[in-house]
Design an enzyme around this catalytic site. Structure first.
Site, mmCIF file in Angstrom:
data_model
loop_
_atom_site.group_PDB
_atom_site.id
_atom_site.type_symbol
_atom_site.label_atom_id
_atom_site.label_comp_id
_atom_site.label_asym_id
_atom_site.label_seq_id
_atom_site.Cartn_x
_atom_site.Cartn_y
_atom_site.Cartn_z
ATOM 1 C CB THR A 1 -0.791 0.078 1.251
ATOM 2 O OG1 THR A 1 -1.742 -1.171 1.081
ATOM 3 C CG2 THR A 1 -1.824 1.199 1.179
ATOM 4 C CE LYS B 1 -4.670 -1.918 0.901
ATOM 5 N NZ LYS B 1 -5.286 -2.915 1.939
ATOM 6 C CE LYS C 1 1.249 3.115 4.700
ATOM 7 N NZ LYS C 1 1.753 1.880 3.994
#
Lengths: 294, 294, 294, 294
Positions: free
Chosen positions: B95, B171, B240
């Site tokens: 990711t 995503k 994040k």
């Protein structure tokens, strides 16, 4: 049972019909009387005032749009409070404020009557089919007494609390969850749409995995097609509910930042002229804020 | 196929295992080599550098924690960019940011190599069982070429875009949806909990009706039990991802107020000392903000 | 003039004193009568009910805490509405809702009386010194008639609108500006404080340049010293005002995201047990959210 | 002193002019050289590269638009890092990120050079008149050494911290305060405007009492006249600064909800096509969200 039923909007007419079909004796009231015509054909009696609907009833349902409507039907001179028998039960199925639920509980108690909050989840088609979800708040014995009626209108009854107003809080919290899910979809769709991703494929990804729930199927489809014109639940109703959730939360001293954010998005929807749209209009507002024409 | 696999964290080790079991030839690399021991027993070769894992491979997977880890593995002197064969494919399953995906695409193109983004949804147990959801972004022919590998690791592959970076955007958008759902649960639970409603019953109501989806079952249970100590996905990783979503949205000029709000909640979680907790810690933060001790 | 003055809190007692000193004849009322003792010594008459204070007065001031207090004083059986003379003027100086201002205007008009909203900016010491800022809303001739009274209590009168309720809206908007400035200071102070910067020096920088205004001097100092214990304006009052601003904005269809954010911060302050603190407690809330002990 | 000055935008040209006028020897560099022509007439030498400007200088100022510009000027092959003398001082006056300031400090230390952050508050006219506010971060002796230069460009120097990057944090925090004040004005103006209140009168009320500060005078006037076309500070620059403030806050684990909200408002301004407007465009965005045409 002998039942008074007040409020024959799209939800109420379905619920009342289920009660008639279950063999109960209904006196129904609606501000505009023609809404009761079909129920009359199925065996209900049309009452000319809330008072007349409540007189002699064992149970009186109210299913109305908002706090002022319920206050009027209960407390007005021709209202149900003055008309209900000793020990009769008022079942309030409307999505009303926690504070009004408390006032109703107190007023009926003073009048020697009983009070239960029983707000419902589901749409008009679920109401007509007896497939609602009923959230019942009140003393155990009273809820047990009402259980056959809840089974006529719903597929399942959730017992939440002996305090009726907690059922209203749960209903408002559920609606908040719904608004939050729509807003999240709205922002995510704006993002992927602007990148050129096919939003129908994105919706399919979500709803075939972690987000495989009716809320994402239904509102995902509405946002994919930008269909907010056939309003199942209009902006002013949604705005009212999120306002009531925030008010209840303030009383309990619970900050709800997502609720505040959704509140402001619905206010902006009103300001943009989308008053008659479905709550799915959150998708349109998020898209416009991102410079997307939908 | 001859496959290099770099990154044997809890996700990577499961994915690499599935590829070995499917009969492919794997050279695996991890910063701490002992993570690869079990894979070696199943037939993989342990590489001592990313370069060694990539050398001679037809396909190189990377499954790493964040942008800096991927950048290092790709661009360092002993990285895969310099080692990969002409026409070999780098499959980036981590990711990562949309902007890094773009840089990777460009760098591999310049080197005569191919690049596909294939981030995945699912947890370590799904990775080990080959039950991930794979979001594939890249040219049709390359994705088709990789399809047997995706089938080894996932239960379904979603084709999103010929632009690899759009798979990363999807995503990040999916993770945003997840955070938004947890935050909504967190606020609603704080509200009903403070009113004295049984949150387990409230969770049951939600998940048996409109919100009957894995996300609400899983995080509903975690929030009911205030269980955020067994971190499946820690706060820094969640922070994040929401930061990367906001950055991607800023580039595309899409305001995402719920994402900003969740960002600030995760930052506050860090400030409160919950760095090692699961992302379900949003429930604890909302409860504390409401004066609830959980 | 013959003046009735109702509400002798910290603000009201100063305003009434100024009117007495200016030579007017005052009948004063307060729920706890001893608050009027000093005014009696200066020449005012103590009234035992709002009705008694209003009877025979040309002008009746109300300076009370909130909507319910004003509603009671006006509409109760012993309230001022029934007691005021034809053509007498009710001057509502309290910070009340826009909707109550509208109801007051209509009720007094029906009773043949006149109504002006005249909320004030300033603290108790400014009230005692006749240094308030008066925001006057109402018909020109009535405001002109009242001007000598406004000059007795204030240093300047702002004419906002012939619609009295707009003066209330302006007062709420001014308070919103104040809350927003405190919240901004709170966040900025948390940030620089956590980096080890001397917040007093930072406050000095702000207030000697772009932000050289009383609001930043006053609240900057309070936040530097984390002094929120001597409440000039308590959290519940601030929360009430931001709630009324949001309600007015909703009616006008104006989203106010900073107001919503401040609302939630005050709710969290209440939840954390800071009910009796000054509104400067926003600094403490922001610091706690950042993991700072102040 | 012998000074290199790099970056002759609207701010830099004024600052460099003040240094020339104070009798210092300047070598100036700008990407487009003609910006330095007037300075040449006043005695400055035009350098063809950053390196040439830095060679032999005791002090090198940089005054550039953003992080990438500063990184390039410092670290590129023809950059100042390689060219500066041992013990020479780099004075970074640009509004850059806290993390870049840290990198600069470390890089100059490794090279045996010195580094000070000295961002400034004020606009081009203040720069030309030597009326800036200088925020100086760095070791006491170095700042003392630079003090005559700061006095040439500014009306006051604020010593913030021995850590240069804290001066950058303070600058970002000050800009955040500015954005927050504009956003609050924007929301309040939308509210009173929609009620029909004269916003110029409202602005006058604010700025003659609690809010009597340059920030409210300046942006109050811009919002009254909806004048955001003559950009003193454009949206992309403002967006950059609030992004850097949020990034610095995230590193320090400080949630800044108002900063997040302003960030999203600036992103929406970009999305609406207002890229070239002044930061006062926040007034337009708030008005549009409220359905007001300005």
């Amino acid at each position: 049972m002998r039942i008074g039923f007040i409020g024959l909007g799209r939800m109420g007419v379905g619920m009342a019909g289920r009660l008639v079909d279950a063999g109960h004796t209904l006196a129904v009231y609606n501000r505009t009387a023609q809404r009761g015509e079909k129920l009359r054909e199925r065996g209900a009696v049309l009452a000319e005032t809330p008072e007349a609907a409540a007189r002699g009833a064992e149970v009186v349902f109210t299913m109305l749009a908002d706090d002022p409507a319920v206050e009027h039907v209960v407390f007005a001179a021709d209202g149900i409070l003055a008309a209900m028998d000793n020990n009769a039960v008022h079942v309030s199925a409307s999505t009303i404020s926690v504070s009004l639920a408390r006032r109703l509980m107190a007023a009926h108690a003073r009048a020697g009557q009983r009070y239960v909050s029983a707000p419902v989840f589901g749409r008009p088609d679920a109401a007509a089919a007896g497939r609602l979800f009923v959230v019942a708040g009140g003393p155990d014995d009273v809820v047990a007494y009402l259980q056959p009626l809840f089974e006529a209108i719903g597929q399942r009854t959730y017992r939440m609390s002996a305090d009726p107003s907690n059922a209203n809080l749960v209903k408002l919290s559920g609606n908040f969850m719904l608004f939050a899910a729509i807003e999240a979809l709205a922002e995510a769709f704006a993002l992927v749409r602007k990148a050129g991703v096919d939003v129908a494929a994105f919706k399919d990804l979500l709803t075939s995995s972690l987000f495989n729930a009716p809320v994402y199927h239904t509102y995902g489809d509405l946002l994919v097609s930008a269909n907010d014109q056939n309003a199942g639940f209009t902006v002013p109703l949604a705005l009212k509910d999120v306002r009531l959730a925030i008010a209840a939360a303030e009383s309990l001293r619970v900050p709800m930042p997502v609720a505040s954010l959704v509140h402001d998005a619905f206010v902006s929807a009103m300001a943009r002229g989308y008053e008659n749209r479905d709550q799915a209009v959150l998708g349109r507002v998020a898209a416009e804020n991102a410079g997307i024409k939908v």
